[in-house]
Write an enzyme that holds these catalytic residues in place. Structure first.
Site, PDB file in Angstrom:
ATOM      1  CB  CYS A   1       5.697  -0.900   2.247  1.00 52.90           C
ATOM      2  SG  CYS A   1       4.867  -0.577   3.818  1.00 52.90           S
TER       3      CYS A   1
ATOM      4  CG  ASN B   1       2.030   0.334  -1.695  1.00 48.01           C
ATOM      5  OD1 ASN B   1       1.208   0.674  -0.850  1.00 48.01           O
ATOM      6  ND2 ASN B   1       2.784  -0.738  -1.551  1.00 48.01           N
TER       7      ASN B   1
ATOM      8  N   GLY C   1      -7.940   3.958  -5.146  1.00 52.57           N
ATOM      9  CA  GLY C   1      -9.236   4.641  -5.132  1.00 52.57           C
ATOM     10  C   GLY C   1     -10.305   4.055  -6.021  1.00 52.57           C
TER      11      GLY C   1
HETATM   12  C1  LIG Z   1      -4.668  -0.944   5.554  1.00 45.00           C
HETATM   13  C2  LIG Z   1      -3.849  -1.108   4.313  1.00 45.00           C
HETATM   14  C3  LIG Z   1      -2.851  -2.074   4.272  1.00 45.00           C
HETATM   15  C4  LIG Z   1      -2.079  -2.245   3.124  1.00 45.00           C
HETATM   16  N1  LIG Z   1      -1.115  -3.216   3.103  1.00 45.00           N
HETATM   17  C5  LIG Z   1      -0.397  -3.399   1.975  1.00 45.00           C
HETATM   18  C6  LIG Z   1       0.564  -4.448   1.900  1.00 45.00           C
HETATM   19  O1  LIG Z   1       0.786  -5.222   2.841  1.00 45.00           O
HETATM   20  N2  LIG Z   1       1.272  -4.585   0.745  1.00 45.00           N
HETATM   21  C7  LIG Z   1       1.064  -3.782  -0.351  1.00 45.00           C
HETATM   22  O2  LIG Z   1       1.723  -3.970  -1.380  1.00 45.00           O
HETATM   23  N3  LIG Z   1       0.130  -2.790  -0.315  1.00 45.00           N
HETATM   24  C8  LIG Z   1      -0.590  -2.591   0.805  1.00 45.00           C
HETATM   25  N4  LIG Z   1      -1.549  -1.611   0.838  1.00 45.00           N
HETATM   26  C9  LIG Z   1      -1.787  -0.784  -0.370  1.00 45.00           C
HETATM   27  C10 LIG Z   1      -3.005  -1.275  -1.144  1.00 45.00           C
HETATM   28  O3  LIG Z   1      -2.826  -2.591  -1.635  1.00 45.00           O
HETATM   29  C11 LIG Z   1      -3.321  -0.349  -2.335  1.00 45.00           C
HETATM   30  O4  LIG Z   1      -2.268  -0.419  -3.286  1.00 45.00           O
HETATM   31  C12 LIG Z   1      -3.508   1.102  -1.923  1.00 45.00           C
HETATM   32  O5  LIG Z   1      -4.240   1.183  -0.725  1.00 45.00           O
HETATM   33  C13 LIG Z   1      -4.237   1.937  -2.984  1.00 45.00           C
HETATM   34  O6  LIG Z   1      -5.488   1.372  -3.313  1.00 45.00           O
HETATM   35  P1  LIG Z   1      -6.875   1.809  -2.602  1.00 45.00           P
HETATM   36  O7  LIG Z   1      -6.961   3.302  -2.667  1.00 45.00           O
HETATM   37  O8  LIG Z   1      -7.944   1.138  -3.416  1.00 45.00           O
HETATM   38  O9  LIG Z   1      -6.837   1.302  -1.211  1.00 45.00           O
HETATM   39  C14 LIG Z   1      -2.321  -1.426   1.987  1.00 45.00           C
HETATM   40  C15 LIG Z   1      -3.334  -0.457   2.037  1.00 45.00           C
HETATM   41  C16 LIG Z   1      -4.093  -0.290   3.181  1.00 45.00           C
HETATM   42  C17 LIG Z   1      -5.175   0.756   3.177  1.00 45.00           C
END
Ligand SMILES: Cc1cc2nc3c(=O)[nH]c(=O)nc-3n(C[C@H](O)[C@H](O)[C@H](O)COP(=O)(O)O)c2cc1C
Length: 308
Positions: free
Chosen positions: A128, A191, A243
Site C-alpha cells: 500500500c 498494487n 487496469g
Molecule cells: C480506491 C482504492 C482502494 C484500494 N484499496 C486497496 C486495499 O485496501 N488493499 C490492497 O491490497 N489494494 C487496494 N487497492 C489496489 C487495488 O486492489 C488494485 O490492485 C489496483 O487498484 C490496480 O488495479 P485496477 O487498476 O484494476 O484498479 C485499492 C485501489 C483503489 C483504487
C-alpha cells in the site's frame, strides 16, 4: 474456465481487487456483484480500526485515478464479529486481505483468521503506497517480504497465503522470489503505482493523505510488465491486477503469465464488469482454443529437447 491459483480452485479467472468493491453495499443496492466473482477479495484489514486519510481521497487522472484512502477499515475484531459473517452469507469463496505496520501484526492477523470458515486464502498487502509506515516498506525489502511471508504461512496453518506486490520497486522479480522463498502460495501483481497531483491555483496537493496510488488503464502496461517479471522469477501462480477493463485485457494478463485477474478501478464505472470480462474472456479463449499462451511457449522452449 476453472483455474487453480495454487491450492485454491476458482470457478473462473475473475476476482476483484482488494479495496475496490464493497460487496455488501453492492448487494444492498441490488447489484449482485459477488455472484460474478470467482472469489470476493476483502478490503485490507489491519489489527486496529483505521479512519483512513483526511479527504480528498480520490483524484481523477486522464487514464485512471489516484487514491489515498489510507487503509480505512474496522480492524480485525469488528471485521471478524460483524463484517465476516455477512460476507460469508454471500456464499462466495473469500480472500481476506491483511495489512500491518510491522511483521508481527501480519502474523497475528493470519493467526486470528486461520480457523474462520469461508476463507480460501489470505492476501498479504505489503504494497500500500498511501500510509505513513509499514506495508510498502515491508514489500520493498526482499528480506522483510520473505520473513513476513514465512511468519504468515506458519501462522495461517492450512490457509494459503498470497502476497500482493508493489510496482514501486526496482525489481519486482526479486520481491516475487522472496515471497516464494517465504512459502507464498501465489502472487498478486500489482498494487497501485505511487502518484501525486497538485491543485493548479494553490499548488497544494490534491490528495489529503501522505501519498497517492495510481490505478486504472494507465497502470496496465506496468502491471503486465510486473506479471511477466514475476513469471520469469518464480513458478508461483499469479493474479494479475492493474487496469483490467475487458476480456482482451484479461487475456493479455494470461499471456504475460497470470492464472487469474482482478478487476478494480474500471468496475467503479461498470459495477458488473466482472461478468463482461469473464464472458469476453471465455469467447476469446474459445476462438483461440489451442493457441499456446506466450507463457506456455516460453516454458516449452526452456525445456531441453528430447529429439534424437
Ligand atoms: C480506491 C482504492 C482502494 C484500494 N484499496 C486497496 C486495499 O485496501 N488493499 C490492497 O491490497 N489494494 C487496494 N487497492 C489496489 C487495488 O486492489 C488494485 O490492485 C489496483 O487498484 C490496480 O488495479 P485496477 O487498476 O484494476 O484498479 C485499492 C485501489 C483503489 C483504487
Amino acid at each position: 474456465m476453472t483455474v487453480a491459483v495454487g491450492r485454491v480452485t476458482l470457478e473462473h479467472p475473475v476476482v476483484n481487487g482488494s479495496g475496490t468493491l464493497d460487496a455488501l453495499a453492492a448487494e444492498a443496492a441490488g447489484l449482485h456483484v459477488a455472484a460474478e466473482l470467482a472469489a470476493v477479495v476483502t478490503k485490507t484489514v489491519t489489527p486496529l480500526p483505521r479512519a483512513g486519510n483526511p479527504p480528498p481521497r480520490i483524484a481523477e487522472t486522464p487514464a485512471g485515478m489516484l487514491n489515498s484512502i489510507g487503509l480505512a477499515n474496522p480492524g480485525i475484531d469488528a471485521f471478524r464479529s460483524t463484517v465476516l459473517p455477512r460476507m460469508r452469507a454471500l456464499g462466495r469463496p473469500l480472500v481476506v486481505s491483511i495489512g500491518g505496520f510491522a511483521p508481527n501484526q501480519y502474523a497475528s492477523l493470519a493467526a486470528a483468521l486461520r480457523d474462520e470458515d469461508g476463507i480460501v486464502a489470505l492476501e498479504l498487502n505489503v504494497s500500500c503506497p498511501n500510509v505513513e509506515s509499514g506495508c510498502l516498506s515491508i514489500g520493498s525489502d526482499p528480506n522483510e517480504t520473505r520473513s513476513v511471508t514465512a511468519r504468515c504461512a506458519e501462522a495461517a496453518g492450512d490457509l494459503p497465503v498470497w502476497v500482493k506486490l508493489s510496482p514501486n520497486v526496482a525489481d519486482v522479480g526479486v520481491m516475487a522470489r522472496a515471497a516464494e522463498e517465504g512459502g507464498a502460495d501465489a502472487l498478486v501483481a500489482v498494487n497501485t503505482l505511487r502518484g501525486a497531483a497538485f491543485d493548479r491555483a494553490s499548488g497544494a496537493p490534491l490528495l489529503g493523505g501522505p501519498g497517492g496510488g495510481l490505478s486504472g488503464p494507465a497502470v496496465r502496461p506496468v502491471a503486465l510488465s510486473a506479471v511477466a517479471a514475476c513469471r520469469a522469477a518464480t513458478s508461483l501462480p499469479i493474479v494479475g491486477s492493474g487496469g483490467v477493463g475487458s476480456g482482451q485485457d484479461a487475456l493479455a494478463f494470461l499471456d504475460a503469465g497470470a492464472s487469474a485477474v482482478a478487476v478494480g478501478t474500471a468496475a467503479f464505472r461498470e459495477p458488473l464488469l466482472a461478468r463482461r470480462v469473464r464472458e469476453e474472456l471465455a469467447g476469446l479463449l474459445a476462438a483461440g482454443a489451442g493457441r499456446p499462451s506466450r507463457a506456455e511457449s516460453r516454458a516449452r522452449s526452456a525445456q531441453p529437447s528430447t529429439a534424437a
